[in-house]
Each structure stands twice: as structure tokens, then as C-alpha cells.
Scaffold this active site. Structure first.
Site, mmCIF file in Angstrom:
data_model
loop_
_atom_site.group_PDB
_atom_site.id
_atom_site.type_symbol
_atom_site.label_atom_id
_atom_site.label_comp_id
_atom_site.label_asym_id
_atom_site.label_seq_id
_atom_site.Cartn_x
_atom_site.Cartn_y
_atom_site.Cartn_z
ATOM 1 N N LYS A 150 14.910 31.321 -14.032
ATOM 2 C CA LYS A 150 15.786 31.494 -15.046
ATOM 3 C C LYS A 150 17.004 32.225 -14.812
ATOM 4 C CE LYS A 150 11.734 31.064 -18.214
ATOM 5 N NZ LYS A 150 10.612 31.283 -17.270
HETATM 6 O O1 LIG Z 1 9.801 27.679 -22.357
HETATM 7 C C1 LIG Z 1 9.078 28.352 -21.222
HETATM 8 C C2 LIG Z 1 9.598 28.322 -19.990
HETATM 9 C C3 LIG Z 1 8.714 28.885 -18.936
HETATM 10 N N1 LIG Z 1 7.424 29.109 -19.150
HETATM 11 C C4 LIG Z 1 6.676 29.654 -18.053
HETATM 12 O O2 LIG Z 1 5.674 28.929 -17.732
HETATM 13 C C5 LIG Z 1 4.482 29.704 -17.343
HETATM 14 C C6 LIG Z 1 3.446 29.250 -18.491
HETATM 15 O O3 LIG Z 1 2.579 29.975 -18.254
HETATM 16 P P1 LIG Z 1 0.713 29.826 -18.847
HETATM 17 O O4 LIG Z 1 0.165 30.765 -18.120
HETATM 18 O O5 LIG Z 1 0.474 28.513 -18.693
HETATM 19 O O6 LIG Z 1 1.082 30.256 -20.404
HETATM 20 C C7 LIG Z 1 4.826 31.226 -17.259
HETATM 21 O O7 LIG Z 1 5.408 31.314 -16.006
HETATM 22 C C8 LIG Z 1 6.060 31.241 -18.345
HETATM 23 O O8 LIG Z 1 6.946 32.338 -17.976
HETATM 24 C C9 LIG Z 1 7.083 29.039 -20.556
HETATM 25 O O9 LIG Z 1 5.990 29.411 -20.582
HETATM 26 N N2 LIG Z 1 7.849 28.663 -21.404
#
Ligand SMILES: O=c1ccn([C@@H]2O[C@H](COP(=O)(O)O)[C@@H](O)[C@H]2O)c(=O)[nH]1
EC number: 4.1.1.23
Length: 273
Positions: free
Chosen positions: A96
Site C-alpha cells: 500500500k
Molecule cells: O481492502 C483490503 C486491502 C487489503 N487487505 C489485506 O488482505 C489481507 C486479508 O487477510 P485475511 O486474514 O484474509 O482477512 C490482509 O493482508 C489485509 O491487510 C484487506 O483485508 N482489505
């Protein structure tokens, strides 16, 4: 990696699953902590077990930066391992980033050239000159945050800017930037009801969709309006896969989770043919 290579891997595996490598030393099996590099050992086992079901891996850099130089070294080893052993798999640095152009060009070099990722996530807030240095890299992909999965997305992203919501302005404006064919977008799985509107603006672009699994997003709902003729989606699950077990069977348990999602994806793809 070209978009065509990514599409061909998706077709071959009948999967558009991205596995998130968000490694937390408090959550991985305790026996791994004795290893010289527990983060890399964990990632290697997860990648080796889940790769038949996944087309992409997404380490979120926060989980590596949190462990300082050691963490960054683990990230370097992870991307090197992926590139050497699974070169057909798409890699995403979820970092990001985005800054004034001069600084963004350094971020782009770091993630695309030095580390060798296929893509990096960036925030749109600083506008065109903060993103174009990323877009200048051929066969590398810049994944712009459009409508994120968290509750805070409603603080700004869905607010009206004139006649339309900010996330729509981001989508439309970004299409005018140089090398915009290298853009992909982030839309959260928890925002599935927005996909129909989003596809009107970006009918063919790839969308990275985090938020199934631990955040409760629904794969079928996302696919209803998100899928394109070339699939056009990379759906991510991190905690739901990598922490399926914290025992000696952690990698096998992750593979079972990944396979279950892949089978659901295959059924959805079969259904739209
Ligand atoms: O809008 C967003 C952007 C990035 N993320 C990232 O994706 C993963 C989600 O992890 P889970 O454990 O499957 O919930 C994580 O790295 C977030 O920082 C997001 O969730 N939403």
C-alpha cells in the site's frame, strides 16, 4: 508476468485463489520457532502444500516489517523461493505504497526490480504522479486501492465527490493515466454489492479481492458481478488458510482449506460456461 500468463494459470488450475502470507510469530506452530528463520520455514511449507490450488501469493509487508531486518530478509527469501520454484505463480507485495513521484519511483524499483514481485498494492490518495512511476514498469502490475474491505472504507471511499462516490472517481480517473493497462484494483469481498457498478467502469480489469474467510466476505456474491470473460478476479484469503491449524499438520490443513476454496471456484467457473 504478463496478464495472459496469469489468465492461463487460472484456466489451468481452475482457480483464482490468492493465498495471503501474513505471518505472525504468535500464531504459527510453536515447534517452528526453533528454526533459524521461522517465518520463511512457515511460508515454504505453506507454499509447497497449497500451490496446486493457488494462482497467487500475497505477503503483506507489514507482517515482515514488524520483525525489522530479520523480517525483511524472510520476505526476500520468500519471494526468491516463489520466483525460483513456482515462476508461473503471480506474486503481490501488499505494501500500500504511494508518495511524490520521485519517491514512488524508488518504491517501484524496490518491489519490482530488487525484490522481483509481479505486483504491488498502492494507495490512490496522492494521485497520478504518485502512481505513474509504478505503471512505467513493463509486465508489472500496480494494484490500486478502490473500495477496501474494512469498515473505514465508508469514511471517505463511498462519500460523494460531486455526483459520484470517491471510489468511482478513483476508478475513472486512473483509467486516464499513462500505462493504465498495467493497473489492477482492490475491492473488498465485504463490498460484493458494489461489484455491478464497479464492472460498469472497469469491465475487464483484474480485481484483487481480500475479505473472504476471516472477514466474512462471500465468494459467490463477489463472483455474481465480479467475474469477466477472463475471470478477472484474484480472491485472497490469508488467516483462513494459513492458520487452519497450529499443529504439526499446519501445512496439510492449509492445503485442505485452499483446496476447498479452489473447488468452489471451479464449480463457479463451470457454472458460467
Ligand atoms: O481492502 C483490503 C486491502 C487489503 N487487505 C489485506 O488482505 C489481507 C486479508 O487477510 P485475511 O486474514 O484474509 O482477512 C490482509 O493482508 C489485509 O491487510 C484487506 O483485508 N482489505
Amino acid at each position: 508476468m504478463t496478464t495472459e500468463n496469469l489468465i492461463s494459470e487460472i484456466r489451468k488450475k481452475q482457480s483464482f485463489l490468492c493465498v495471503g502470507l501474513d505471518v505472525d510469530l504468535d500464531k504459527i506452530p510453536e515447534f517452528l520457532l526453533k528454526e533459524e528463520d521461522p517465518i520463511f520455514s512457515f511460508n515454504k511449507a505453506i507454499i509447497d502444500a497449497t500451490h496446486p490450488y493457488a494462482v497467487a501469493y500475497k505477503p503483506n509487508t507489514a507482517f515482515y516489517e514488524a520483525y525489522g531486518l530479520k523480517g525483511w530478509k524472510s520476505l526476500e527469501k520468500t519471494i526468491k523461493y516463489l520466483n525460483e520454484n513456482y515462476p508461473q505463480i503471480f506474486t503481490i507485495a501488499d505494501a500500500k505504497r504511494g508518495d511524490i513521484g520521485n519517491t514512488s519511483s524508488r518504491y517501484a524499483k524496490a518491489f519490482f526490480k530488487d525484490l522481483g514481485f509481479d505486483s504491488v498494492t498502492v494507495a490512490p490518495y496522492m494521485g497520478k504522479d504518485s502512481i505513474e512511476p509504478f505503471l512505467a514498469f513493463e509486465n508489472k502490475h500496480t494494484i490500486l486501492l478502490a473500495l477496501t474491505s474494512n469498515g473505514g472504507a465508508f469514511d471517505f471511499q463511498t462519500k460523494l465527490t460531486g455526483e459520484e462516490e470517491l471510489y468511482k472517481l478513483v476508478l475513472k480517473t486512473s483509467k486516464e493515466w499513462s500505462n493504465s493497462e498495467n493497473l489492477m484494483y482492490v475491492v473488498g469481498a465485504t463490498k460484493a454489492e458494489y461489484f455491478a457498478e464497479i464492472r460498469k467502469i472497469i469491465p475487464n480489469s483484474f480485481i484483487l479481492v481480500p475479505g473472504i474467510g476471516a472477514q466474512g466476505g462471500n465468494l459467490k456474491e463477489v463472483c455474481k458481478y465480479g467475474l469477466t470473460d477472463n475471470v478477472g478476479l484474484l480472491v485472497n484469503s490469508s488467516r483462513g488458510i494459513i492458520y487452519a491449524s497450529n499443529n504439526t499438520d499446519f501445512a496439510e490443513a492449509a492445503a485442505v482449506e485452499a483446496k476447498n476454496i479452489q473447488l468452489e471456484m471451479k464449480a463457479i467457473l463451470d457454472g458460467v460456461r
